[in-house]
Each structure stands twice: as structure tokens, then as C-alpha cells.
Scaffold this active site. Structure first.
Site, PDB file in Angstrom:
ATOM      1  N   GLN A  56      29.798  46.180  35.031  1.00 25.52           N
ATOM      2  CA  GLN A  56      30.949  46.877  35.607  1.00 25.52           C
ATOM      3  C   GLN A  56      32.229  46.057  35.439  1.00 25.52           C
ATOM      4  OE1 GLN A  56      31.552  49.833  36.829  1.00 25.52           O
ATOM      5  NE2 GLN A  56      29.480  50.676  36.789  1.00 25.52           N
ATOM      6  N   SER A  57      32.345  45.382  34.308  1.00 25.41           N
ATOM      7  CA  SER A  57      33.495  44.512  34.077  1.00 25.41           C
ATOM      8  C   SER A  57      34.793  45.301  33.929  1.00 25.41           C
ATOM      9  CB  SER A  57      33.269  43.672  32.810  1.00 25.41           C
ATOM     10  OG  SER A  57      34.447  43.007  32.425  1.00 25.41           O
TER      11      SER A  57
END
Length: 344
Positions: A56-57
Site C-alpha cells: 500500500q505504498s
């Protein structure tokens, strides 16, 4: 920029730089760092960008969107396994970039992983370059094929510091904070690059501003080590006219502090989502329990100490709100509590 105000004027308050609002998908410190990086890559005829981050960068998604807007190809190495349902920044990365999921064992050596993948992208006729390569040897010529640039995780490169310094140039204009007011800047720290950029900016611009960063992902020893490396690289690449502030740089440019409730990075503690909900309902400002809530807590604490004619407390909102969708997948019980409360 907004100020967190309660109905009771006696309640301590602090300023918030609303960088979470500057772009629908690329916001916060991610946008500021790429503001320095991407024009540089374009000027050097880069065709492809390789970077990495968690599933989920926000950084990886920001690179994907920003590259697509500029006609560059992005290649994103995301740690772990592909989720059953793509959501949040993971979905944005997939829509805009070329995503490859990397086992955690291989991801542990980020440098080797990035170089290896960049080589695959470049192929036999292409060229792989790092930002340091281009800063130190700008005459590198590309004879043909792809020119692939490697951007470190979280854009943790000295070049990205210029984006944060540009932000301070703007905030120190007379119609905002000016150059005379004492300011205590608060920011959450993942890689720590944003905090170092703010600290360097304050010193280089001669501002009476202090930067305090909440450590979220590493030990204080590792943050200080990264700070010294970024300062060293910055001085090597851009510091020819910074002799006047060398002593202040040598003493460090950031005060690193522990979070109010320290924990392993990425963990959410009971009732933190409810706190985020309360802040949103009372102020109209959304924070997340991993990053920006930590900065909010520190800004609140500092504003209470500075309420009697002290410094202005300023929190940089680093964005990242789409990460809440990923948290909802991982911490279903926490989010179910919010659902139960709303139904009640």
C-alpha cells in the site's frame, strides 16, 4: 494551510499545511519530493523509472501517477503477495504503473533488487542509472534504447530534499509565516527524508524554525545514520555555497522523537481509528492511524506547551489517505467497530 481551531478560543491550536489537498492522488510529502525528482529525470531523457515500496505504498502510487502524467514508464516492486482484492494505493499503482510483487526475503536487499529489475527493464541495449550517477556525471549519454532510472524507496535521495526546501521557501514568504517568527515544525517520519529536507531548508534559508519528526519505522540510530548520509550527499551535490551553515548541519537538523505509543511499524492500536474519526468530525481533517495521527498527537502536545506566547506549531500533513482502504482489509475488526458505532 489551515489552523486547527476549537470553538473554545482558549484551547491550544496549531497550524496544518494541507499538502494532502494538492493533488487527488499524488499528495503530501510524496508530491513535494517528486516535484524535485521528476523534472530532473525528464531533463536527463529518462524513459523508465524503477522504485519500490510496500503493498500500500503511497510513494509507489505517486511515482506511477506522476510518471504517467509525464509520459514516462514506471516499474513498481511491491513487497509481499498480491492481495485478492486491489484497493487503495495498491489499486492506483496497478492502474498507472507496472507492478511486480516481490517476496519479502528478496525485498530485504532493496539495492540489489532494484538494480536487478532495472537491468531487466533496460535490456541489452538500454542504460541503468541512479540519481547519484546523473548528479555526479550529468554528461552520461544514451546511444539508444531505454534509459532506466532507479529511485530509492520513499524517494530517499538527496535530490528529493530540494522539493522540501522549495516548500519552506514558500511558507517563509511574508504573507504566511515570514522569516522572523519562531516555528516548531512537526512531521511523521517513514524514511525520514521529508524531515531532513525541512531541517536543511530551515538552516539554508536562515529561518528560526525547528523540525521535530516522529519515528515510525526504525530506531533512532538508523534515523540519525540516514540523516547524516542525506546531509553528506546534499553537501556533495549542492553544498558549494553552504559553508556559512556547516556547523549547524554538523549538529543535526532534526529532533527525532518516539511516538506517543511506540509499536511495530504498520500496527494499529485499539481506539486509534475512533480518534481519527473524532478528528475528522470535529475539524474536517482526515488523518490515518499509521502516519499522520502520530504527527497530530505531537503537534497537539507541543501546542499545549507553547500556548503562552511561544512558537507557532506547524504540522505538515503528509497525505496518504488512500492507505486507509488497505488498513480496512488488514484490520477488519477495528473498522467493524466504526460500523457498529455508526449504526448505534
Amino acid at each position: 494551510m489551515t489552523k486547527d481551531l476549537e470553538n473554545d478560543s482558549q484551547v491550544p491550536s496549531f497550524y496544518i499545511v494541507r499538502d494532502d489537498l494538492i493533488h487527488p492522488l499524488v499528495n503530501g510529502n510524496k508530491a513535494r519530493k517528486l516535484d524535485a525528482l521528476l523534472p530532473f529525470l525528464e531533463d536527463h531523457s529518462v524513459t523508465d523509472v524503477v522504485t519500490c515500496g510496500g503493498c500500500q505504498s503511497a510513494h509507489a502510487a505517486a511515482v506511477a501517477v506522476s510518471c504517467a502524467e509525464r509520459g514516462l514508464r514506471s516499474h513498481l516492486l511491491l513487497r509481499g503477495e498480491q492481495p485478492d482484492v486491489l484497493t487503495g494505493y495498491n489499486l492506483i499503482s496497478t492502474m498507472y504503473g507496472n507492478v511486480t510483487y516481490v517476496p519479502r526475503s528478496l525485498y530485504a536487499d532493496r539495492e540489489e533488487m532494484l538494480i536487478r529489475h532495472a537491468g531487466l527493464v533496460a535490456g541489452s541495449s538500454g542504460l541503468v542509472v541512479s540519481l547519484n550517477d546523473m548528479l555526479e556525471a550529468p554528461w552520461i549519454k544514451q546511444k539508444g534504447g531505454r534509459k532506466v532510472a532507479i529511485v530509492n524507496e520513499g524517494a530517499g535521495d538527496s535530490l528529493a530534499l530540494l522539493g522540501m526546501i522549495r516548500l519552506l521557501c514558500y511558507l517563509s514568504e511574508n504573507h504566511l509565516f515570514g522569516k522572523e517568527r519562531t516555528v516548531k515544525f512537526v512531521v511523521d517520519a517513514g524514511t525520514g527524508t521529508t524531515a531532513v529536507g525541512l531541517g536543511l531548508g530551515a538552516i539554508c534559508l536562515g529561518l528560526p524554525w525547528e523540525v521535530t519528526a516522529v519515528m515510525l519505522a526504525d530506531s533512532i540510530e538508523q534515523y540519525r545514520k540516514r540523516e547524516l548520509q542525506l546531509i553528506f550527499d546534499f553537501r556533495r551535490h549542492f553544498g558549494f555555497n553552504l559553508v556559512h551553515c556547516s556547523n549547524r548541519m554538523d549538529n543535526g537538523v532534526v529532533t527525532w522523537v518516539e511516538r506517543h505509543q511506540p509499536r511495530k511499524f504498520g500496527n494499529v492500536i485499539d481506539r486509534e481509528l475512533e480518534v481519527c474519526q473524532q478528528i475528522a468530525q470535529q475539524t474536517g481533517i482526515l488523518v490515518d492511524p499509521i502516519y499522520t495521527l502520530a504527527a497530530w498527537e505531537l503537534a497537539t502536545s507541543l501546542s499545549e506547551k507553547e500556548e503562552r506566547g511561544g512558537a507557532n506549531v506547524v504540522m505538515l500533513h503528509t497525505g496518504g489517505m488512500l492507505g486507509m482502504f488497505g488498513l480496512a482489509q488488514r484490520y477488519k475488526s477495528h473498522f467493524r467497530t466504526l460500523k457498529d458505532q455508526s449504526n448505534g
